[in-house]
Design a protein around this motif. Structure first.
Motif, short mmCIF file in Angstrom:
data_model
loop_
_atom_site.label_atom_id
_atom_site.label_comp_id
_atom_site.label_asym_id
_atom_site.label_seq_id
_atom_site.Cartn_x
_atom_site.Cartn_y
_atom_site.Cartn_z
N LEU A 14 0.83 -1.20 0.00
CA LEU A 14 0.00 0.00 0.00
C LEU A 14 0.87 1.26 0.00
O LEU A 14 0.59 2.22 -0.73
N ALA A 15 1.94 1.25 0.79
CA ALA A 15 2.87 2.39 0.81
C ALA A 15 3.54 2.55 -0.55
O ALA A 15 3.77 3.68 -1.00
N LEU A 16 3.84 1.44 -1.21
CA LEU A 16 4.45 1.50 -2.53
C LEU A 16 3.50 2.14 -3.54
O LEU A 16 3.91 2.99 -4.34
N ILE A 17 2.24 1.77 -3.49
CA ILE A 17 1.24 2.33 -4.40
C ILE A 17 1.06 3.83 -4.15
O ILE A 17 1.03 4.64 -5.07
N LEU A 18 0.97 4.20 -2.88
CA LEU A 18 0.77 5.61 -2.55
C LEU A 18 1.99 6.46 -2.91
O LEU A 18 1.83 7.60 -3.38
N SER A 19 3.18 5.92 -2.73
CA SER A 19 4.36 6.69 -3.12
C SER A 19 4.46 6.81 -4.64
O SER A 19 4.91 7.84 -5.16
N PHE A 20 4.02 5.79 -5.36
CA PHE A 20 3.99 5.89 -6.82
C PHE A 20 3.01 6.96 -7.28
O PHE A 20 3.29 7.71 -8.22
N LEU A 29 9.01 19.09 -8.19
CA LEU A 29 10.10 18.13 -8.35
C LEU A 29 10.66 17.63 -7.02
O LEU A 29 10.91 16.44 -6.88
N PRO A 30 10.85 18.49 -6.01
CA PRO A 30 11.32 17.96 -4.73
C PRO A 30 10.37 16.95 -4.11
O PRO A 30 10.81 15.98 -3.49
N ASP A 31 9.06 17.16 -4.27
CA ASP A 31 8.10 16.17 -3.77
C ASP A 31 8.27 14.83 -4.48
O ASP A 31 8.18 13.77 -3.85
N ARG A 32 8.52 14.88 -5.75
CA ARG A 32 8.73 13.65 -6.51
C ARG A 32 10.02 12.95 -6.09
O ARG A 32 10.09 11.72 -6.04
N VAL A 33 11.05 13.72 -5.79
CA VAL A 33 12.32 13.12 -5.35
C VAL A 33 12.14 12.41 -4.01
O VAL A 33 12.63 11.30 -3.82
N VAL A 34 11.43 13.03 -3.09
CA VAL A 34 11.17 12.40 -1.79
C VAL A 34 10.33 11.15 -1.97
O VAL A 34 10.56 10.12 -1.32
N ALA A 35 9.36 11.19 -2.87
CA ALA A 35 8.53 10.02 -3.13
C ALA A 35 9.35 8.89 -3.74
O ALA A 35 9.13 7.71 -3.43
N LEU A 36 10.31 9.23 -4.61
CA LEU A 36 11.17 8.18 -5.17
C LEU A 36 12.05 7.55 -4.10
O LEU A 36 12.29 6.34 -4.12
N SER A 40 12.01 3.57 -3.10
CA SER A 40 13.15 2.64 -3.01
C SER A 40 13.28 2.05 -1.61
O SER A 40 13.61 0.87 -1.47
N THR A 41 12.99 2.84 -0.59
CA THR A 41 13.04 2.31 0.78
C THR A 41 11.99 1.24 1.00
O THR A 41 12.25 0.22 1.65
N THR A 42 10.82 1.44 0.46
CA THR A 42 9.75 0.45 0.59
C THR A 42 10.09 -0.83 -0.16
O THR A 42 9.82 -1.93 0.33
N VAL A 43 10.71 -0.70 -1.33
CA VAL A 43 11.13 -1.89 -2.07
C VAL A 43 12.18 -2.67 -1.27
O VAL A 43 12.14 -3.91 -1.21
N VAL A 44 13.09 -1.96 -0.62
CA VAL A 44 14.09 -2.63 0.23
C VAL A 44 13.40 -3.38 1.36
O VAL A 44 13.76 -4.52 1.68
N GLY A 45 12.40 -2.77 1.96
CA GLY A 45 11.64 -3.44 3.01
C GLY A 45 10.92 -4.68 2.51
O GLY A 45 10.92 -5.72 3.18
N LEU A 46 10.31 -4.58 1.34
CA LEU A 46 9.62 -5.74 0.77
C LEU A 46 10.59 -6.88 0.46
O LEU A 46 10.29 -8.04 0.72
#
Length: 89
Positions: A14-20, A29-36, A40-46
């Protein structure tokens, strides 16, 4: 144990979907960088949870590589934003 792993996978998905969604709809652009970075952090957790679930420690190496690439991408975007975008130096 399986229930905890399943719940954590669902929450991280769910966090991955919301960050996407934030990457796509981000107002700046800074908001998009933080979301990226969050992506990546969520993918590491998964990947880490999957390594625990399958008891295959080699996936942790992949998680470390993904984390390093996400960190380097964040540094690159920060330098890009600091300099004000593309330049003709």
């Amino acid at each position: 144990m399986d229930t905890v792993i399943l719940i954590s996978q669902v929450i991280m998905s769910l966090a991955l979907i919301l960050s996407f969604v934030r990457v796509v709809r981000g107002p700046s652009l800074p908001d998009r960088v933080v979301a990226l970075e969050l992506f990546s952090t969520t993918v590491v957790g998964l990947v880490g949870v999957y390594a625990i679930k399958t008891n295959v420690p080699i996936f942790l190496d992949a998680a470390i590589v993904i984390a390093l690439m996400g960190f380097l991408a964040a540094i690159g975007f920060a330098r890009f934003l600091e300099r004000g975008g593309p330049r003709d130096d």
